[in-house]
Design a protein around this motif. Sequence first.
Motif, PDB file in Angstrom:
ATOM      1  N   ALA A  71      28.267  47.352  31.374  1.00 32.72           N
ATOM      2  CA  ALA A  71      27.606  47.316  32.681  1.00 32.72           C
ATOM      3  C   ALA A  71      28.464  48.055  33.714  1.00 32.72           C
ATOM      4  N   PRO A  72      27.822  48.768  34.661  1.00 36.66           N
ATOM      5  CA  PRO A  72      28.594  49.518  35.678  1.00 36.66           C
ATOM      6  C   PRO A  72      29.542  48.639  36.478  1.00 36.66           C
ATOM      7  N   SER A  73      29.141  47.451  36.827  1.00 35.29           N
ATOM      8  CA  SER A  73      30.016  46.596  37.628  1.00 35.29           C
ATOM      9  C   SER A  73      31.248  46.176  36.841  1.00 35.29           C
ATOM     10  N   ILE A  74      31.065  45.882  35.557  1.00 36.89           N
ATOM     11  CA  ILE A  74      32.195  45.477  34.722  1.00 36.89           C
ATOM     12  C   ILE A  74      33.134  46.657  34.499  1.00 36.89           C
ATOM     13  N   ARG A  75      32.545  47.853  34.308  1.00 42.46           N
ATOM     14  CA  ARG A  75      33.380  49.052  34.141  1.00 42.46           C
ATOM     15  C   ARG A  75      34.189  49.344  35.418  1.00 42.46           C
ATOM     16  N   MET A  76      33.586  49.064  36.573  1.00 39.23           N
ATOM     17  CA  MET A  76      34.302  49.273  37.826  1.00 39.23           C
ATOM     18  C   MET A  76      35.520  48.370  37.908  1.00 39.23           C
ATOM     19  N   VAL A  77      35.332  47.086  37.551  1.00 38.44           N
ATOM     20  CA  VAL A  77      36.458  46.154  37.568  1.00 38.44           C
ATOM     21  C   VAL A  77      37.526  46.586  36.568  1.00 38.44           C
ATOM     22  N   ALA A  78      37.105  46.980  35.353  1.00 35.60           N
ATOM     23  CA  ALA A  78      38.064  47.395  34.325  1.00 35.60           C
ATOM     24  C   ALA A  78      38.808  48.658  34.750  1.00 35.60           C
ATOM     25  N   GLY A  79      38.111  49.607  35.368  1.00 30.33           N
ATOM     26  CA  GLY A  79      38.765  50.841  35.814  1.00 30.33           C
ATOM     27  C   GLY A  79      39.814  50.581  36.873  1.00 30.33           C
ATOM     28  N   MET A  80      39.509  49.735  37.843  1.00 27.50           N
ATOM     29  CA  MET A  80      40.492  49.401  38.866  1.00 27.50           C
ATOM     30  C   MET A  80      41.711  48.689  38.271  1.00 27.50           C
ATOM     31  N   TRP A  81      41.453  47.852  37.280  1.00 29.14           N
ATOM     32  CA  TRP A  81      42.565  47.161  36.622  1.00 29.14           C
ATOM     33  C   TRP A  81      43.441  48.153  35.860  1.00 29.14           C
ATOM     34  N   TRP A  82      42.808  49.106  35.182  1.00 31.99           N
ATOM     35  CA  TRP A  82      43.595  50.112  34.446  1.00 31.99           C
ATOM     36  C   TRP A  82      44.422  50.970  35.412  1.00 31.99           C
ATOM     37  N   PHE A  83      43.858  51.320  36.590  1.00 21.85           N
ATOM     38  CA  PHE A  83      44.621  52.084  37.590  1.00 21.85           C
ATOM     39  C   PHE A  83      45.816  51.276  38.092  1.00 21.85           C
ATOM     40  N   PHE A  84      45.575  49.990  38.349  1.00 21.55           N
ATOM     41  CA  PHE A  84      46.649  49.104  38.780  1.00 21.55           C
ATOM     42  C   PHE A  84      47.747  49.026  37.722  1.00 21.55           C
ATOM     43  N   VAL A  85      47.367  48.878  36.461  1.00 20.25           N
ATOM     44  CA  VAL A  85      48.321  48.781  35.363  1.00 20.25           C
ATOM     45  C   VAL A  85      49.109  50.082  35.226  1.00 20.25           C
ATOM     46  N   LEU A  86      48.429  51.238  35.392  1.00 15.47           N
ATOM     47  CA  LEU A  86      49.110  52.529  35.286  1.00 15.47           C
ATOM     48  C   LEU A  86      50.256  52.629  36.300  1.00 15.47           C
ATOM     49  N   ILE A  87      49.980  52.272  37.560  1.00 18.53           N
ATOM     50  CA  ILE A  87      51.005  52.371  38.596  1.00 18.53           C
ATOM     51  C   ILE A  87      52.132  51.376  38.354  1.00 18.53           C
ATOM     52  N   MET A  88      51.806  50.142  38.021  1.00 20.56           N
ATOM     53  CA  MET A  88      52.826  49.114  37.855  1.00 20.56           C
ATOM     54  C   MET A  88      53.708  49.386  36.642  1.00 20.56           C
ATOM     55  N   VAL A  89      53.115  49.810  35.542  1.00 16.85           N
ATOM     56  CA  VAL A  89      53.910  50.083  34.340  1.00 16.85           C
ATOM     57  C   VAL A  89      54.818  51.293  34.555  1.00 16.85           C
ATOM     58  N   SER A  90      54.288  52.341  35.207  1.00 11.51           N
ATOM     59  CA  SER A  90      55.115  53.527  35.482  1.00 11.51           C
ATOM     60  C   SER A  90      56.275  53.173  36.409  1.00 11.51           C
ATOM     61  N   SER A  91      56.001  52.377  37.437  1.00  8.53           N
ATOM     62  CA  SER A  91      57.064  51.972  38.362  1.00  8.53           C
ATOM     63  C   SER A  91      58.110  51.124  37.653  1.00  8.53           C
ATOM     64  N   TYR A  92      57.657  50.241  36.810  1.00  7.88           N
ATOM     65  CA  TYR A  92      58.582  49.384  36.080  1.00  7.88           C
ATOM     66  C   TYR A  92      59.485  50.213  35.160  1.00  7.88           C
ATOM     67  N   THR A  93      58.879  51.168  34.434  1.00  7.54           N
ATOM     68  CA  THR A  93      59.658  51.985  33.497  1.00  7.54           C
ATOM     69  C   THR A  93      60.718  52.815  34.228  1.00  7.54           C
ATOM     70  N   ALA A  94      60.296  53.459  35.319  1.00  2.52           N
ATOM     71  CA  ALA A  94      61.246  54.288  36.070  1.00  2.52           C
ATOM     72  C   ALA A  94      62.353  53.439  36.679  1.00  2.52           C
ATOM     73  N   ASN A  95      61.999  52.314  37.251  1.00  2.00           N
ATOM     74  CA  ASN A  95      62.995  51.454  37.887  1.00  2.00           C
ATOM     75  C   ASN A  95      63.928  50.826  36.860  1.00  2.00           C
ATOM     76  N   LEU A  96      63.418  50.556  35.672  1.00  2.00           N
ATOM     77  CA  LEU A  96      64.256  49.986  34.621  1.00  2.00           C
ATOM     78  C   LEU A  96      65.339  50.976  34.195  1.00  2.00           C
ATOM     79  N   ALA A  97      64.952  52.276  34.040  1.00  2.00           N
ATOM     80  CA  ALA A  97      65.936  53.293  33.658  1.00  2.00           C
ATOM     81  C   ALA A  97      67.002  53.452  34.744  1.00  2.00           C
TER      82      ALA A  97
END
Length: 755
Positions: A504-530
């Motif tokens: 469903a479009p609404s569910i895909r919208m929620v999933a897409g925003m979550w994936w964008f959030f995860v992308l930023i947080m994981v990248s920040s975590y990896t860089a800051n960890l190094a």
Amino acid sequence: MIYILNKMKKNVFLIMFVLTYVPAYNKSASLKVGAIFHAGDENYHKAFITAIEDLKKDRLSKIELEPRIIWINSTIDSFKTAHEVCNLVTEGVAGIFGPANSYTRDIVSSITAKFYIPHIEYTYRQTEESKIWSNEVNMYPDNKYVAKDLKMLPVFTILNGTYVNITGFQMISSEKVPLIINTIEEAVMYDAVNHFKEALNVLSTKDLEIQPAPLACNDTEKYEIGLEVASLLRDLSRKGELTGHIEFDEEGRRTFNASIISFQLHEYVHTQNWNSQEGLTVLKDSDSSKNYADTIFSSKNFIVITKLGAPYVMEVKDGSTGENQVTIKDKKYEGYCIDLMHKIGELLKFKYTFELVEDKQYGSYDPIKKSWNGLVQRILDRKADLAICDLTITFERKNAVDFTMPFMTLGISILFSQPEDKEPNLFSFLSPLSTDVWMYMATAYLAVSLMLLFQARMAPGEWDNPHPCNSEPEELENNFNLMNSMWLTMGSLMQQGSDILPKAPSIRMVAGMWWFFVLIMVSSYTANLAAFLTAVKMDVSINSADDLAKQTKVKYGALKGGSTSSFFEHSNHTTYQRMWTAMNDAKPSVFTTSNDEGVERVRTGKRGYAFLMESTSIEYTVQKHCGLTQVGGLLDSKGYGIAMPLNSPYRTAISGAVLKLQESGELGQLKEHWWKKVEADPGCNTDRGGGGGADADALKMSNVGGVFLVLMCGCGVSFVIALCEFAWNVRKVAVEEKENSDVPSHRSLPSPSPN
């Protein structure tokens, strides 16, 4: 007198006015010059007349000086002096020389200053800056330079109580001195007349009227070009006939020039030249100087003064015997400087005896007491012939004593303690993000999972037919239950996929925003960890002198009165000036009385104190104490040298021996021997730096132990859940079987049919 000049060209007659003087451009121009003498100044008078008579022999000169001599018997008769000066002014003199007496000289200065008449002096005068008139020129070297320069010139050197190297200086540089010249003042008078004549010759080439008119002391008329004549006398730089180079500074004071003469082996030897601008210039050694030096080396036992300091001079405490050990007051000593002196003695074939300096100081100048201390003072007092240790060659010391060429080149650097090896936190992998961020992430994870659950219930596109073959099912199913929703968000958070995808479009919208959030947080975590792990491994807060100057937490200091302190005190660099101010203002004091004290403060300071010292000493200290390190590069470049009295006859020979040792590589071998010989502190890793390479930068188990712990805990929890699932399933099957066993097993009979 009327002159009629008939020029044949163009037949033009020029009629000149009645003149009382000869024009400046006439080849027979004559200018009157006055000179005032007192009883006893007969020699000055002879020098003055001799100079004027010698100048008359110059047929190319357009100026001829006509002397006007005034004799005043009394040196305290101010009235007669003023009267005679006014008579000279009335005659129209272009300048007045003398007198030599300081009392009458001031009277002449005041009158000549009123009429701009140049006043030329030729004797020593204790001048003050406020007393120098613009028309006044003193041809004698100014007391400002004579007093300063004579302090730097050696007068005599006593060698071994047998040979005496008498050293003097002379201002008269010409070999053709007139017989009537017997003193420096007479030579200055002779040069002053010549210098005055040369200035007039220069002005005569310009379109200027240099012939003075008769003046009167009760009149206001002045000799207008007189100040220009006086200014040119000061600006004109030339070689004098007798007293060497004539030059004045910007204040109108004549600088000092002299030749250094040594009486060696029954003859005079010109060894050096001195002038106020360039200082001492050493001339090429003559054969007599060389023979004299050879005589000294073969017959002298040199007293060598030194100072304790590892590895240059150290006391032998383990009872070992070495080839070049020396005995000082029943104690044996060894070290780099002792071996170096032994090698120099072998090359030059001389004997030596070592002594220790009593005040344990290198040598610094006290401007209040106007005296030196330490090694330099012993050399100045002639109580030692040589001084050798880690003694830095500085400008201030070089003005007091002589140095050989450097036997070791070095610079100032920073001694600091290495970072302590701290055991990392077990859960250091959580450090890149704060506790608040972790809590917000967990909340976001739970909130998005619940949104997927509820919105999937609301979205028609997420309801599926469980039986595709049945076009009209009684029930529809939805894949997004609570477990599946949390699984989808967890999979994307861990950068993994999921077999459940929204439609469903609404569910895909929620999933897409979550994936964008995860992308930023994981990248920040990896860089800051190094970055975090790298910063923990380095843990260096001070990398240079600029870092020291910009902070206030780490205190820093140097040896009090040493060359390092002097470097910061006299530096023009902004950073070093700020560091010197900080060291001076620090309470308690950051200065030490010895290098060993500074090293100990660094060791016990827990990275709260840094010590500024020579790089070679830092190299030795780092080899000995494994907890210390050198920070940054060199702040300057200098060297260690062997000190000796000024104008020493054996400086060149010892410098040559040092140069030979350097070219043969023996100096490098000596340094390697004594720097590698150091005994490290107990408990130090003898293979420091041996585990370099990739392993040196690799993460250890203590850095990632928390990750393994999480893995083991997760696996353990999953196993417990598996056991619970298994037990629950077994119980469920057992219950079902029991229920089935309680139901009677019989065949149902058919109902009777109706009749």
